[in-house]
Each structure stands twice: as structure tokens, then as C-alpha cells.
Design a protein around this motif. Structure first.
Motif, mmCIF file in Angstrom:
data_model
loop_
_atom_site.group_PDB
_atom_site.id
_atom_site.type_symbol
_atom_site.label_atom_id
_atom_site.label_comp_id
_atom_site.label_asym_id
_atom_site.label_seq_id
_atom_site.Cartn_x
_atom_site.Cartn_y
_atom_site.Cartn_z
ATOM 1 N N CYS A 169 38.470 28.627 -1.875
ATOM 2 C CA CYS A 169 36.694 28.474 -1.577
ATOM 3 C C CYS A 169 36.285 28.877 -0.171
ATOM 4 C CB CYS A 169 36.046 27.407 -2.616
ATOM 5 S SG CYS A 169 36.515 27.402 -4.049
ATOM 6 N N ALA A 170 37.030 28.122 0.719
ATOM 7 C CA ALA A 170 36.461 28.364 1.955
ATOM 8 C C ALA A 170 36.667 29.914 2.295
ATOM 9 C CB ALA A 170 37.102 27.591 2.924
ATOM 10 N N PHE A 171 37.987 30.724 2.015
ATOM 11 C CA PHE A 171 37.883 31.806 2.331
ATOM 12 C C PHE A 171 37.061 32.796 1.596
ATOM 13 C CE2 PHE A 171 42.299 30.942 4.214
ATOM 14 C CZ PHE A 171 42.133 31.716 5.307
ATOM 15 N N LYS A 172 36.611 32.393 0.380
ATOM 16 C CA LYS A 172 35.806 33.039 -0.373
ATOM 17 C C LYS A 172 34.393 33.069 0.165
ATOM 18 C CE LYS A 172 33.463 31.236 -4.182
ATOM 19 N NZ LYS A 172 33.381 30.760 -5.723
ATOM 20 N N ASN A 173 34.077 31.916 0.607
ATOM 21 C CA ASN A 173 32.583 31.889 1.100
ATOM 22 C C ASN A 173 32.387 32.579 2.470
ATOM 23 O OD1 ASN A 173 31.887 30.049 -0.833
ATOM 24 N ND2 ASN A 173 32.372 28.205 0.506
ATOM 25 N N SER A 174 33.653 32.800 3.306
ATOM 26 C CA SER A 174 33.769 33.616 4.459
ATOM 27 C C SER A 174 34.113 35.059 4.189
ATOM 28 C CB SER A 174 34.685 32.970 5.427
ATOM 29 O OG SER A 174 34.222 31.649 5.719
ATOM 30 N N PHE A 175 34.408 35.324 2.967
ATOM 31 C CA PHE A 175 35.112 36.684 2.564
ATOM 32 C C PHE A 175 34.365 37.885 3.106
ATOM 33 C CE2 PHE A 175 36.516 40.186 -0.029
ATOM 34 C CZ PHE A 175 37.808 40.101 0.287
ATOM 35 N N GLN A 176 32.924 37.881 2.935
ATOM 36 C CA GLN A 176 32.042 39.023 3.231
ATOM 37 C C GLN A 176 32.275 39.158 4.780
ATOM 38 O OE1 GLN A 176 30.726 41.189 1.317
ATOM 39 N NE2 GLN A 176 30.523 42.454 3.112
ATOM 40 N N GLU A 177 32.280 38.240 5.672
ATOM 41 C CA GLU A 177 32.537 38.358 7.063
ATOM 42 C C GLU A 177 33.860 38.959 7.251
ATOM 43 O OE1 GLU A 177 31.366 35.253 10.019
ATOM 44 O OE2 GLU A 177 30.930 34.227 8.192
ATOM 45 N N TYR A 178 34.937 38.766 6.600
ATOM 46 C CA TYR A 178 36.330 39.338 6.876
ATOM 47 C C TYR A 178 36.146 40.732 6.369
ATOM 48 C CZ TYR A 178 38.758 35.029 7.486
ATOM 49 O OH TYR A 178 39.296 33.730 7.897
ATOM 50 N N VAL A 179 35.408 41.212 5.229
ATOM 51 C CA VAL A 179 35.375 42.582 4.808
ATOM 52 C C VAL A 179 34.621 43.102 6.196
ATOM 53 C CG1 VAL A 179 34.212 44.033 3.091
ATOM 54 C CG2 VAL A 179 35.487 42.035 2.506
ATOM 55 N N ASN A 180 33.592 42.588 6.309
ATOM 56 C CA ASN A 180 32.725 43.410 7.594
ATOM 57 C C ASN A 180 33.659 43.657 8.842
ATOM 58 O OD1 ASN A 180 30.452 43.237 6.023
ATOM 59 N ND2 ASN A 180 29.646 41.498 6.829
ATOM 60 N N ALA A 238 50.359 34.285 -13.798
ATOM 61 C CA ALA A 238 49.415 33.829 -14.653
ATOM 62 C C ALA A 238 48.229 32.798 -14.206
ATOM 63 C CB ALA A 238 50.072 33.479 -15.822
ATOM 64 N N SER A 239 49.030 31.850 -13.508
ATOM 65 C CA SER A 239 48.646 30.765 -12.762
ATOM 66 C C SER A 239 47.413 31.314 -11.750
ATOM 67 C CB SER A 239 49.398 29.812 -11.798
ATOM 68 O OG SER A 239 48.719 28.747 -11.361
ATOM 69 N N HIS A 240 47.967 32.377 -10.896
ATOM 70 C CA HIS A 240 47.076 32.997 -10.110
ATOM 71 C C HIS A 240 45.758 33.455 -10.693
ATOM 72 C CE1 HIS A 240 49.227 32.136 -6.608
ATOM 73 N NE2 HIS A 240 50.030 33.135 -6.504
ATOM 74 N N GLN A 241 46.094 34.174 -12.063
ATOM 75 C CA GLN A 241 45.013 34.956 -12.685
ATOM 76 C C GLN A 241 43.924 33.721 -13.033
ATOM 77 O OE1 GLN A 241 44.760 38.276 -14.033
ATOM 78 N NE2 GLN A 241 42.731 37.590 -14.197
ATOM 79 N N LYS A 242 44.269 32.478 -13.530
ATOM 80 C CA LYS A 242 43.405 31.469 -13.989
ATOM 81 C C LYS A 242 42.954 30.888 -12.693
ATOM 82 C CE LYS A 242 46.372 30.010 -17.821
ATOM 83 N NZ LYS A 242 47.410 29.246 -18.039
ATOM 84 N N PHE A 243 43.412 30.677 -11.532
ATOM 85 C CA PHE A 243 43.109 30.204 -10.374
ATOM 86 C C PHE A 243 41.830 31.196 -9.791
ATOM 87 C CE2 PHE A 243 43.742 29.022 -5.745
ATOM 88 C CZ PHE A 243 43.085 27.785 -5.645
ATOM 89 N N THR A 244 42.050 32.520 -9.820
ATOM 90 C CA THR A 244 41.205 33.512 -9.424
ATOM 91 C C THR A 244 39.956 33.658 -10.269
ATOM 92 O OG1 THR A 244 43.037 34.979 -8.517
ATOM 93 C CG2 THR A 244 40.976 35.933 -8.926
ATOM 94 N N ASP A 245 40.174 33.480 -11.485
ATOM 95 C CA ASP A 245 39.040 33.583 -12.623
ATOM 96 C C ASP A 245 38.202 32.391 -12.480
ATOM 97 O OD1 ASP A 245 40.045 36.046 -13.305
ATOM 98 O OD2 ASP A 245 40.717 35.240 -15.404
ATOM 99 N N LYS A 246 38.710 31.163 -12.225
ATOM 100 C CA LYS A 246 37.833 29.989 -12.303
ATOM 101 C C LYS A 246 37.043 29.805 -10.962
ATOM 102 C CE LYS A 246 38.882 24.963 -12.421
ATOM 103 N NZ LYS A 246 39.610 23.854 -12.789
ATOM 104 N N LEU A 251 37.592 34.277 -7.030
ATOM 105 C CA LEU A 251 38.276 34.562 -5.683
ATOM 106 C C LEU A 251 38.209 36.041 -5.443
ATOM 107 C CD1 LEU A 251 41.039 31.979 -5.624
ATOM 108 C CD2 LEU A 251 38.849 31.634 -4.738
ATOM 109 N N PRO A 252 37.783 36.593 -4.464
ATOM 110 C CA PRO A 252 37.546 37.953 -4.010
ATOM 111 C C PRO A 252 38.784 38.652 -3.530
ATOM 112 C CG PRO A 252 36.401 36.882 -2.503
ATOM 113 C CD PRO A 252 36.855 35.763 -3.597
ATOM 114 N N PHE A 253 39.679 38.122 -3.129
ATOM 115 C CA PHE A 253 40.855 38.527 -2.167
ATOM 116 C C PHE A 253 42.108 38.176 -2.990
ATOM 117 C CE2 PHE A 253 39.836 34.098 -1.242
ATOM 118 C CZ PHE A 253 41.129 33.277 -1.399
#
Length: 151
Positions: free
Chosen positions: A49-60, A74-82, A85-87
Motif C-alpha cells: 500500500c505504501a508503494f501504491k500510495n507513491s505509485f504516481q511519483e514512480y510513474v512520473n 491466484a494469490s497475487h490476483q486476490k491481493f492486487t484486487d483487494k 495495487l497498480p504495479f
């Protein structure tokens, strides 16, 4: 242990949709590869979630973020969906990258000793050289520390 200034080991792993990704696919970009113990655990969730919250700065800044654990696609799919996560999260059940980066080590948890993934982050430059290592990354501050280090 890998060192700053050494070539990052290449790997080819699958994402949650079964698509292959290799580190070498990202040559020409800065890349952050973070290894974490397990999806949906408190520390790993806070780090993602910290990477998610900073993700736009990484993209920029044109920086790719890749998370790797031994969890299934499958675990990653659930984790990403829950957690939306944009990365990219990659699955390494055979420990290919985890062992290449020497992050599978003896750990103590609740007084028991066993092997597991030590939370670690590697930052690579555009040529695939390691420019920073966070050997025991802190889940809450790792994402912002990297952005500060990269300026």
C-alpha cells in the motif's frame, strides 16, 4: 550477497494473469524490485500500500515497480484486487529470483527458526546495474526512501 555496482541477475517470472516478465524487458528504465514474504500479511500489505500510495511519483519519474514473493499467481490476483495495487506482482514459487538475489534466509518468527524471504528491495539503473539495496526494508517507509534516494 549482491552488491551495489553489480549487474542485477535477470529472471523470468509470471504475473497474476500468466504473462511472463523478465527483468531484462525493463532495460532503459530504472526498476525497483522488492521481495516480500507473503501476500495479505500485515507488513507486506503495508509495504504494498505504501508503494501504491507513491505509485504516481514512480510513474512520473519513469520508474518501474515490481513486487516478488513465492505466492501463487491466484494469490497475487486476490491481493492486487483487494488493495487495488497498480504495479506488477510476480510469482516465484520455485525461488528462482528469490535465491538469485540471496533473500531466502534463516529467519526467526515467534521463537521458531525457519527459512523464508527477508523483505529486501533492489533499485536498478537503466543498464540493469544495482544502484541501491535495502537489505531489511521497512514496510512503511521503503517506498518513500527510494523516491528520496532517487531525487
Amino acid at each position: 550477497m549482491l552488491e551495489i555496482g553489480s549487474k542485477a541477475p535477470d529472471f523470468t517470472l509470471y504475473d497474476r494473469e500468466g504473462k511472463q516478465h523478465s527483468l531484462s524487458d525493463y532495460l532503459g528504465k530504472k526498476v525497483v524490485v522488492y521481495f516480500y514474504p507473503r501476500d495479505n500479511t500485515p507488513g507486506c500489505t503495508r509495504q504494498a500500500c505504501a508503494f501504491k500510495n507513491s505509485f504516481q511519483e514512480y510513474v512520473n519519474k519513469g520508474i518501474e515497480v515490481i513486487g516478488i514473493s513465492k505466492d501463487s499467481q491466484a494469490s497475487h490476483q486476490k491481493f492486487t484486487d483487494k488493495y487495488e495495487l497498480p504495479f506488477l506482482l510476480l510469482s516465484d514459487p520455485d525461488l528462482q529470483a528469490i535465491q538469485a538475489y540471496d533473500v531466502y534466509k534463516e529467519k526467526k518468527l515467534y521463537g521458531k527458526t525457519g527459512l523464508g524471504v527477508v523483505r529486501s528491495t533492489f533499485v536498478m539503473d537503466e543498464q540493469g546495474m544495482i544502484i541501491q539495496i535495502y537489505a531489511k526494508a521497512k514496510p512503511d517507509t521503503n517506498a518513500t526512501e527510494i523516491l528520496e534516494m532517487l531525487g
